[in-house]
Design an enzyme around this catalytic site. Structure first.
Site, short mmCIF file in Angstrom:
data_model
loop_
_atom_site.label_atom_id
_atom_site.label_comp_id
_atom_site.label_asym_id
_atom_site.label_seq_id
_atom_site.Cartn_x
_atom_site.Cartn_y
_atom_site.Cartn_z
N ASN A 1 43.78 45.10 41.61
CA ASN A 1 44.12 46.43 42.12
C ASN A 1 43.50 46.60 43.51
O ASN A 1 42.32 46.29 43.70
CB ASN A 1 43.60 47.51 41.18
N HIS B 1 37.62 42.29 42.19
CA HIS B 1 37.56 41.78 40.82
C HIS B 1 38.96 41.44 40.35
O HIS B 1 39.92 42.13 40.70
CB HIS B 1 36.90 42.78 39.87
N ASP C 1 35.60 44.07 30.19
CA ASP C 1 35.81 45.41 30.74
C ASP C 1 35.34 46.45 29.72
O ASP C 1 35.59 46.33 28.52
CB ASP C 1 37.30 45.62 31.06
N VAL D 1 36.74 50.47 41.59
CA VAL D 1 35.45 49.91 41.99
C VAL D 1 35.65 49.09 43.27
O VAL D 1 36.40 48.10 43.26
CB VAL D 1 34.85 49.03 40.87
N HIS E 1 41.23 41.22 37.10
CA HIS E 1 41.36 41.56 35.68
C HIS E 1 42.07 40.41 34.97
O HIS E 1 43.03 39.83 35.51
CB HIS E 1 42.24 42.80 35.49
P1 AMP Z 1 39.82 48.78 39.11
O1 AMP Z 1 40.55 50.02 38.72
O2 AMP Z 1 40.73 47.61 39.34
O3 AMP Z 1 38.85 49.02 40.22
O4 AMP Z 1 39.00 48.35 37.83
C1 AMP Z 1 37.67 48.68 37.59
C2 AMP Z 1 37.39 48.30 36.16
O5 AMP Z 1 36.00 48.27 35.95
C3 AMP Z 1 37.99 49.26 35.14
O6 AMP Z 1 38.91 48.57 34.30
C4 AMP Z 1 36.76 49.76 34.39
O7 AMP Z 1 37.02 49.97 33.02
C5 AMP Z 1 35.77 48.66 34.64
N1 AMP Z 1 34.38 49.03 34.52
C6 AMP Z 1 33.77 50.09 35.11
N2 AMP Z 1 32.46 50.11 34.79
C7 AMP Z 1 32.23 49.03 34.00
C8 AMP Z 1 31.08 48.49 33.34
N3 AMP Z 1 29.88 49.07 33.44
N4 AMP Z 1 31.22 47.36 32.60
C9 AMP Z 1 32.43 46.77 32.50
N5 AMP Z 1 33.55 47.22 33.10
C10 AMP Z 1 33.46 48.34 33.84
#
Ligand code: AMP
Length: 115
Positions: free
Chosen positions: A88, A101, A31, A97, A103
């Site tokens: 999430n 995914h 992340d 996003v 975490h």
């Molecule tokens: P969520 O809030 O569960 O949608 O998590 C999205 C995650 O994607 C967050 O923890 C961000 O820090 C992570 N994230 C966003 N862009 C990138 C990226 N380019 N590379 C790695 N992680 C990312």
């Protein structure tokens, strides 16, 4: 479906990421904004938007993601110490996003209830 997500760009190597595991069905990378000493994301290559929108057709890939969490935890050496896996979903879930995914947070004591 809408434009590519940032995770599809990572899968397609259009933007850089620190990949720790990949196979034909999923990818795992660090992340960009870690919330623990180790913070990984396990992402299916097929774009499932979020867990609430998965279907019975996704059953095999959903199981694969869970077993990939186990595999990566062993590979990275924190399986025994313990870790937390989070999905999430939607606005109240804190989803940013719209591409499913998992975490993986590790190498610190997690608290309950979560924030
Ligand atoms: P969520 O809030 O569960 O949608 O998590 C999205 C995650 O994607 C967050 O923890 C961000 O820090 C992570 N994230 C966003 N862009 C990138 C990226 N380019 N590379 C790695 N992680 C990312």
């Amino acid at each position: 479906m809408s434009d590519k997500t940032i995770f599809e760009m990572i899968i397609d190597r259009e933007i850089p990421s620190d990949i720790v595991y990949e196979d034909e069905q999923c990818i795992c990378f660090r992340d960009i904004s870690p919330q623990a000493p180790v913070h990984l994301l396990v992402v299916p290559k097929k774009r499932i938007v979020r867990i609430a929108e998965a279907t019975s057709e996704d059953q095999a890939v959903l199981g694969h993601l869970m077993l990939t969490v186990q595999k990566v935890a062993q590979q990275e050496g924190f399986a025994e110490a313990g870790f937390r896996t989070v999905i999430n979903n939607g606005p109240n879930g804190g989803e940013e996003v719209p591409h499913l995914h998992l975490h993986i947070l590790a190498e610190r004591q997690m608290l309950w209830p979560p924030g």
